[in-house]
Design an enzyme around this catalytic site. Structure first.
Site, PDB file in Angstrom:
ATOM      1  N   ASP A   7     -10.147   1.956   2.576  1.00 48.22           N
ATOM      2  CA  ASP A   7     -10.251   1.201   3.835  1.00 48.22           C
ATOM      3  C   ASP A   7     -11.124   1.915   4.860  1.00 48.22           C
ATOM      4  O   ASP A   7     -11.999   1.309   5.481  1.00 48.22           O
ATOM      5  CB  ASP A   7      -8.856   0.965   4.428  1.00 48.22           C
TER       6      ASP A   7
ATOM      7  N   LYS B 227       0.813  -1.220   0.000  1.00 44.23           N
ATOM      8  CA  LYS B 227       0.000   0.000   0.000  1.00 44.23           C
ATOM      9  C   LYS B 227       0.847   1.270   0.000  1.00 44.23           C
ATOM     10  O   LYS B 227       0.494   2.259  -0.654  1.00 44.23           O
ATOM     11  CB  LYS B 227      -0.956   0.014   1.188  1.00 44.23           C
TER      12      LYS B 227
END
Length: 288
Positions: free
Chosen positions: A116, A79
């Site tokens: 997220d 990420k």
């Protein structure tokens, strides 16, 4: 090449390609989730899981998009690499310093986003009716998982948000980065003694290995809830802790996984899938 071969080739070029990159990746539920979304919404696409170690990330991403790929999800440990790779980033990705969604733009550039936090908030609000406004919230851990959820939580106007971490300085520093977004502080686990919270979120990876941070008794207020960002076929150690401490709901992150995937699907396709049937299906399968 026969006529049928030509038709097959034409059909194949019409199917947009997506994937999730990670290491390890073989247990990922993302391909199944996105295929279910595609069937539900009538979208023609292909979504695969690809094992990509960190050192091969840049090469793999460049090749994927050069070969006609339209969008990528990136999971652990990629990420932060995706954040650096993206040409442009949304505000929530900029704040989180991590990107889990790359979307090819009409001009050929790559937009980086982080879904997220919105995935977590949507699961809590829409699927579990857990209100976040004007409550006391505690996040366990000050790593990348925590950073990705802080801003969306603060947007819900909690009474207070506390980040607790073994390394106190890391929690204090992370809280300081978001001080202009709402009432947030950082501390060590020992500073939680004699404090209570209405919602406790576990953003450490410890409970997957059956471990927990050192949490004092009485930490969860009466009527409070617990949520583990991790998920598994069996209840995690933190989900069990929540139940033992009389949480009204003690949940894991399967719903967050589906909701963050739905947000990525919307970014790519402009269509918002229904998540509840997918969550119910995955839940029923792991309980079988």
């Amino acid at each position: 090449m026969g006529i049928m071969d030509g038709e097959k080739s034409t059909i194949m070029t019409l199917i947009d390609r997506y994937a999730v990159f990670g290491h390890p990746i073989r247990h990922s539920k993302s391909p199944r989730i996105h295929r279910l979304f595609a069937e539900q919404t009538g979208q023609a696409l292909e979504y695969t899981a690809v094992e990509v170690p960190s050192e091969l990330f840049q090469t793999a991403v460049a090749m994927f998009f050069a070969e006609g790929g339209k969008g990528l999800n990136c999971t652990v440990p990629l990420k932060e690499l995706a954040w650096r790779y993206a040409d442009r980033k949304t505000e929530r990705a900029q704040l989180s310093k991590a990107v889990n969604t790359l979307a090819l733009q009409p001009d050929g550039s790559l937009l980086g986003d982080n879904t997220d936090g919105i995935g977590l908030v949507t699961d809590l609000l829409a699927n579990h009716a857990i209100v976040l406004s004007d409550i006391r919230i505690l996040i366990l851990g000050a790593g990348g998982a925590s950073r990705g959820i802080i801003a969306p939580i603060l947007e819900q106007s909690p009474q207070t948000l506390v980040i607790a971490n073994r390394t106190v300085d890391k929690a204090v520093q992370l809280a300081a980065e978001f001080h202009d977004k709402g009432p947030i502080t950082g501390c060590g686990y020992d500073a939680l003694e004699n404090r209570q919270f209405d919602l406790i979120l576990n953003a450490t990876s410890a409970s997957l290995s059956g471990q927990l941070p050192p949490l004092p008794g009485g930490l969860l207020a009466a009527g409070g809830n617990c949520y583990d960002l991790a998920y598994g076929n069996e209840p995690t150690a933190f989900v069990r802790w929540g139940l033992e401490n009389h949480a009204v709901k003690s949940l894991d992150g399967l719903g967050m996984l589906v909701e963050q995937a739905a947000e990525a699907f919307f970014i790519w396709r402009g269509v918002r899938p229904q998540t509840r049937p997918v969550i119910e299906l995955l839940n029923s399968e792991r309980q079988a």
